[in-house]
Design a protein around this motif. Structure first.
Motif, PDB file in Angstrom:
ATOM      1  N   GLU A 217     -43.768 -16.185 -30.148  1.00 18.77           N
ATOM      2  CA  GLU A 217     -44.148 -15.138 -31.010  1.00 18.77           C
ATOM      3  C   GLU A 217     -45.309 -14.474 -30.013  1.00 18.77           C
ATOM      4  O   GLU A 217     -46.080 -15.065 -29.568  1.00 18.77           O
ATOM      5  CB  GLU A 217     -45.119 -15.569 -32.447  1.00 18.77           C
ATOM      6  N   SER A 218     -44.927 -13.236 -29.985  1.00 16.86           N
ATOM      7  CA  SER A 218     -45.827 -12.435 -29.059  1.00 16.86           C
ATOM      8  C   SER A 218     -46.429 -11.032 -29.851  1.00 16.86           C
ATOM      9  O   SER A 218     -45.422 -10.350 -30.372  1.00 16.86           O
ATOM     10  CB  SER A 218     -45.264 -11.849 -27.884  1.00 16.86           C
ATOM     11  N   ASP A 219     -47.403 -10.807 -29.695  1.00 16.61           N
ATOM     12  CA  ASP A 219     -48.143  -9.334 -30.283  1.00 16.61           C
ATOM     13  C   ASP A 219     -49.081  -8.691 -29.446  1.00 16.61           C
ATOM     14  O   ASP A 219     -49.548  -9.126 -28.345  1.00 16.61           O
ATOM     15  CB  ASP A 219     -48.962  -9.997 -31.489  1.00 16.61           C
ATOM     16  N   VAL A 220     -49.127  -7.300 -29.675  1.00 20.57           N
ATOM     17  CA  VAL A 220     -50.220  -6.393 -29.073  1.00 20.57           C
ATOM     18  C   VAL A 220     -51.140  -6.182 -29.987  1.00 20.57           C
ATOM     19  O   VAL A 220     -50.731  -5.413 -30.839  1.00 20.57           O
ATOM     20  CB  VAL A 220     -49.385  -5.108 -28.291  1.00 20.57           C
ATOM     21  N   ARG A 221     -52.202  -6.784 -29.988  1.00 23.09           N
ATOM     22  CA  ARG A 221     -53.272  -6.582 -31.271  1.00 23.09           C
ATOM     23  C   ARG A 221     -54.230  -5.529 -30.936  1.00 23.09           C
ATOM     24  O   ARG A 221     -54.570  -4.910 -32.199  1.00 23.09           O
ATOM     25  CB  ARG A 221     -53.986  -7.838 -31.189  1.00 23.09           C
ATOM     26  N   ARG A 222     -54.568  -5.296 -29.825  1.00 25.42           N
ATOM     27  CA  ARG A 222     -55.708  -4.377 -29.447  1.00 25.42           C
ATOM     28  C   ARG A 222     -55.295  -2.906 -29.383  1.00 25.42           C
ATOM     29  O   ARG A 222     -54.501  -2.635 -28.582  1.00 25.42           O
ATOM     30  CB  ARG A 222     -56.721  -4.932 -28.333  1.00 25.42           C
ATOM     31  N   ASP A 228     -48.683  -7.606 -24.209  1.00 25.64           N
ATOM     32  CA  ASP A 228     -48.896  -8.632 -24.993  1.00 25.64           C
ATOM     33  C   ASP A 228     -50.154  -9.272 -24.831  1.00 25.64           C
ATOM     34  O   ASP A 228     -50.717  -9.383 -23.753  1.00 25.64           O
ATOM     35  CB  ASP A 228     -47.873  -9.722 -25.085  1.00 25.64           C
ATOM     36  N   ASP A 229     -51.101  -9.472 -25.979  1.00 24.98           N
ATOM     37  CA  ASP A 229     -52.507 -10.145 -25.593  1.00 24.98           C
ATOM     38  C   ASP A 229     -52.548 -11.170 -26.494  1.00 24.98           C
ATOM     39  O   ASP A 229     -53.755 -11.780 -26.728  1.00 24.98           O
ATOM     40  CB  ASP A 229     -53.494  -8.867 -25.956  1.00 24.98           C
ATOM     41  N   ASP A 230     -51.617 -11.566 -27.441  1.00 25.52           N
ATOM     42  CA  ASP A 230     -51.678 -12.771 -28.308  1.00 25.52           C
ATOM     43  C   ASP A 230     -50.464 -13.374 -28.407  1.00 25.52           C
ATOM     44  O   ASP A 230     -49.544 -13.017 -29.144  1.00 25.52           O
ATOM     45  CB  ASP A 230     -52.233 -12.466 -29.522  1.00 25.52           C
ATOM     46  N   THR A 231     -50.234 -14.538 -27.609  1.00 28.23           N
ATOM     47  CA  THR A 231     -48.735 -14.991 -27.559  1.00 28.23           C
ATOM     48  C   THR A 231     -48.919 -16.451 -27.868  1.00 28.23           C
ATOM     49  O   THR A 231     -49.601 -17.215 -27.319  1.00 28.23           O
ATOM     50  CB  THR A 231     -48.194 -14.810 -26.400  1.00 28.23           C
ATOM     51  N   PHE A 232     -47.913 -17.117 -28.562  1.00 27.31           N
ATOM     52  CA  PHE A 232     -47.702 -18.571 -28.975  1.00 27.31           C
ATOM     53  C   PHE A 232     -46.189 -18.946 -28.331  1.00 27.31           C
ATOM     54  O   PHE A 232     -45.522 -18.330 -28.526  1.00 27.31           O
ATOM     55  CB  PHE A 232     -47.779 -18.728 -30.256  1.00 27.31           C
ATOM     56  N   GLU A 355     -39.242 -16.486 -19.376  1.00 28.33           N
ATOM     57  CA  GLU A 355     -38.148 -15.406 -19.682  1.00 28.33           C
ATOM     58  C   GLU A 355     -37.489 -15.564 -21.175  1.00 28.33           C
ATOM     59  O   GLU A 355     -37.219 -14.819 -22.062  1.00 28.33           O
ATOM     60  CB  GLU A 355     -37.112 -15.232 -18.720  1.00 28.33           C
ATOM     61  N   ALA A 356     -37.174 -16.994 -21.347  1.00 28.06           N
ATOM     62  CA  ALA A 356     -36.746 -17.262 -22.741  1.00 28.06           C
ATOM     63  C   ALA A 356     -38.007 -17.098 -23.993  1.00 28.06           C
ATOM     64  O   ALA A 356     -37.427 -16.531 -24.863  1.00 28.06           O
ATOM     65  CB  ALA A 356     -36.458 -18.962 -22.855  1.00 28.06           C
ATOM     66  N   ALA A 357     -39.161 -17.160 -23.512  1.00 28.92           N
ATOM     67  CA  ALA A 357     -40.255 -16.893 -24.547  1.00 28.92           C
ATOM     68  C   ALA A 357     -40.145 -15.400 -25.014  1.00 28.92           C
ATOM     69  O   ALA A 357     -40.239 -15.144 -26.053  1.00 28.92           O
ATOM     70  CB  ALA A 357     -41.526 -17.158 -23.908  1.00 28.92           C
ATOM     71  N   ARG A 358     -40.010 -14.619 -23.861  1.00 29.82           N
ATOM     72  CA  ARG A 358     -39.910 -13.169 -24.228  1.00 29.82           C
ATOM     73  C   ARG A 358     -38.758 -12.585 -25.025  1.00 29.82           C
ATOM     74  O   ARG A 358     -38.851 -12.094 -25.789  1.00 29.82           O
ATOM     75  CB  ARG A 358     -40.019 -12.405 -22.608  1.00 29.82           C
ATOM     76  N   ALA A 361     -39.468 -13.952 -28.528  1.00 30.49           N
ATOM     77  CA  ALA A 361     -40.262 -13.129 -29.497  1.00 30.49           C
ATOM     78  C   ALA A 361     -39.750 -11.805 -29.778  1.00 30.49           C
ATOM     79  O   ALA A 361     -39.919 -11.398 -31.003  1.00 30.49           O
ATOM     80  CB  ALA A 361     -41.642 -12.753 -28.470  1.00 30.49           C
ATOM     81  N   ARG A 362     -38.934 -11.194 -29.013  1.00 28.31           N
ATOM     82  CA  ARG A 362     -38.369  -9.899 -29.189  1.00 28.31           C
ATOM     83  C   ARG A 362     -36.999 -10.022 -30.173  1.00 28.31           C
ATOM     84  O   ARG A 362     -37.128  -9.302 -30.958  1.00 28.31           O
ATOM     85  CB  ARG A 362     -37.752  -9.263 -27.818  1.00 28.31           C
ATOM     86  N   GLU A 363     -36.409 -11.103 -29.921  1.00 25.80           N
ATOM     87  CA  GLU A 363     -35.132 -11.230 -30.881  1.00 25.80           C
ATOM     88  C   GLU A 363     -35.348 -12.008 -32.215  1.00 25.80           C
ATOM     89  O   GLU A 363     -34.616 -12.317 -33.062  1.00 25.80           O
ATOM     90  CB  GLU A 363     -33.968 -11.876 -30.236  1.00 25.80           C
ATOM     91  N   LYS A 364     -36.472 -12.773 -32.213  1.00 23.59           N
ATOM     92  CA  LYS A 364     -36.740 -13.578 -33.296  1.00 23.59           C
ATOM     93  C   LYS A 364     -35.889 -14.767 -33.384  1.00 23.59           C
ATOM     94  O   LYS A 364     -35.484 -15.056 -34.507  1.00 23.59           O
ATOM     95  CB  LYS A 364     -37.014 -12.922 -34.586  1.00 23.59           C
ATOM     96  N   VAL A 365     -35.639 -15.646 -32.463  1.00 21.88           N
ATOM     97  CA  VAL A 365     -34.629 -16.548 -32.178  1.00 21.88           C
ATOM     98  C   VAL A 365     -35.316 -17.737 -31.395  1.00 21.88           C
ATOM     99  O   VAL A 365     -36.386 -17.524 -30.713  1.00 21.88           O
ATOM    100  CB  VAL A 365     -33.364 -15.997 -31.491  1.00 21.88           C
ATOM    101  N   THR A 366     -34.616 -18.897 -31.530  1.00 23.27           N
ATOM    102  CA  THR A 366     -34.964 -20.072 -30.696  1.00 23.27           C
ATOM    103  C   THR A 366     -33.775 -19.968 -29.443  1.00 23.27           C
ATOM    104  O   THR A 366     -32.788 -19.730 -29.739  1.00 23.27           O
ATOM    105  CB  THR A 366     -35.003 -21.387 -31.276  1.00 23.27           C
ATOM    106  N   VAL A 367     -34.521 -20.144 -28.318  1.00 23.69           N
ATOM    107  CA  VAL A 367     -33.575 -20.056 -27.122  1.00 23.69           C
ATOM    108  C   VAL A 367     -33.493 -21.315 -26.678  1.00 23.69           C
ATOM    109  O   VAL A 367     -34.404 -22.392 -26.343  1.00 23.69           O
ATOM    110  CB  VAL A 367     -34.187 -18.935 -26.100  1.00 23.69           C
ATOM    111  N   THR A 368     -31.935 -21.678 -26.228  1.00 29.25           N
ATOM    112  CA  THR A 368     -31.961 -23.226 -25.633  1.00 29.25           C
ATOM    113  C   THR A 368     -31.666 -22.727 -24.239  1.00 29.25           C
ATOM    114  O   THR A 368     -30.946 -21.872 -23.520  1.00 29.25           O
ATOM    115  CB  THR A 368     -30.668 -23.464 -26.293  1.00 29.25           C
TER     116      THR A 368
END
Length: 370
Positions: A217-222, A228-232, A355-358, A361-368
């Motif tokens: 999950e990745s967000d731009v908060r500020r 991105d400044d807040d990523t899990f 790259e998988a995390a990006r 977060a973008r596609e809202k999927v789990t990447v294998t």
């Protein structure tokens, strides 16, 4: 051009220190690389590439014998005088500069991330192998005090079988500083995912091996931030361990740096390794004072069944942090006395995860990962 064999100084007589050219004297160059190079037996900081007068003045004050070059090309034009080039310039320059230095026949250290993609990292690794040259990546947080302590606890079986690894690298910076690190331009390779995320992912892979699934999950908060400044990031490792990794500039209440849960006990550790703060304050390793140590009040705790906040478990002395060990290992690798401390292929594996995390977060999927 083929490179000079490892262990054969190009810039001086046999037995003389290996001469290092440093490209970039911003935060990475001035706070981390230059002081650590200067503190390493067998290495000598020879030339700094920077055009800014204030940075030249700073470098001259801190390293009186250093020379300067206005451009990376000017440095590489006299590659025969050097043994190693360290690339501490903005992320977008890492691949072209590393490529040019390797083609000039020089061993290379690149600050993380080595590249924007895993494919680029593997291309650099192949080029270095073809030329017979060292290519290493500066993942200094493998030598953080808490990470060294955790590795020992796991190796000693103190936690039993590790089930979950929680790692946080959190800050409270509600207003962006600006600059390329917070740029939304993909060419800049900015944002926390590739900045602090490079550290927490690398540490997770070192501890528990390859990841097979990635969710993020990745967000731009500020206001005013474009990257991105807040990523899990959640990883499932091939060994079965799950890693939960958080990097953030928007955390008003900081969580533990590590919370590691195993079949016998857990380890909880608050606070950051003190070495970066010491380097920023102008303190240097090898000057007599203890390096990388922290007070007992910051030690982590190992236990089960109770929160460490209420006194559960026992305090475990934190091992001293040891950033100087990285460049000592580089010097050893260059003189055939030890292995490359962080290979480009290891960095590529971490980039696979980023790259998988990006994408996740973008596609809202789990990447294998395969």
């Amino acid at each position: 051009m083929t490179g000079t064999p490892l262990g054969t100084p190009r810039g001086g007589a046999p037995g003389s220190p290996l001469r290092v050219g440093l490209i970039g004297y911003g935060l990475a160059g001035s706070v981390f690389h230059a002081p650590l190079i200067a503190a390493t037996e067998g290495l000598a900081l020879d030339t700094v590439v920077t055009t800014r007068p204030e940075r030249r003045q700073q470098a001259r004050a801190e390293h009186p014998d250093v020379r300067f070059a206005a451009t990376a090309d000017a440095l590489l034009d006299r590659a025969g005088d050097l043994d190693l080039v360290v690339i501490a310039s903005p992320n977008r320059t890492h691949v072209p500069l590393a490529t040019a230095a390797l083609k000039a026949g020089l061993a290379v250290v690149v600050d993380k991330p080595i590249a924007g993609t895993a494919a680029e990292a593997r291309e650099l690794a192949a080029l270095a192998e073809d030329r017979g040259l060292l290519l290493s990546v500066f993942q200094n947080r493998r030598w953080d005090n808490d990470f060294l302590t955790l590795r020992r606890l796991i190796a000693d079986g103190e936690l039993g079988e590790v089930w979950r690894f929680e790692s946080r690298f959190e800050r409270w910076r509600p207003r962006p500083k600006g600059g390329w690190r917070e740029s939304g331009d993909p060419a800049e390779v900015g944002g926390l995912l590739y900045d602090l995320g490079s550290h927490v992912v690398d540490q997770a892979l070192v501890l528990f091996g390859p990841a097979v699934e990635v969710y993020a999950e990745s967000d731009v908060r500020r206001d005013g931030a474009a990257a991105d400044d807040d990523t899990f990031i959640a990883l499932t490792h091939a060994c079965g361990v799950r890693s939960h990794l958080s990097v953030s500039a928007t955390t008003a209440q900081l969580g533990p740096r590590f919370r590691v849960l195993g079949s016998q006990a857990g380890y909880v550790k608050y606070g950051l390794d003190p070495q970066e703060a010491a380097l920023r304050e102008g303190r240097r390793p090898g000057t007599g004072a203890a390096w990388g140590t922290e007070p007992e009040s910051l030690w982590g705790r190992v236990g089960s069944g109770e929160s460490p906040v209420t006194g559960g478990g026992r305090a475990v002395a934190t091992l001293p942090g040891d950033y100087p060990a990285y460049y000592a290992a580089v010097a050893g690798a260059l003189t055939r006395q030890g292995p490359n401390p962080v290979t480009a292929l290891e960095a590529a594996a971490a980039l696979d995860v980023l790259e998988a995390a990006r994408r996740s977060a973008r596609e809202k999927v789990t990447v294998t990962l395969r």
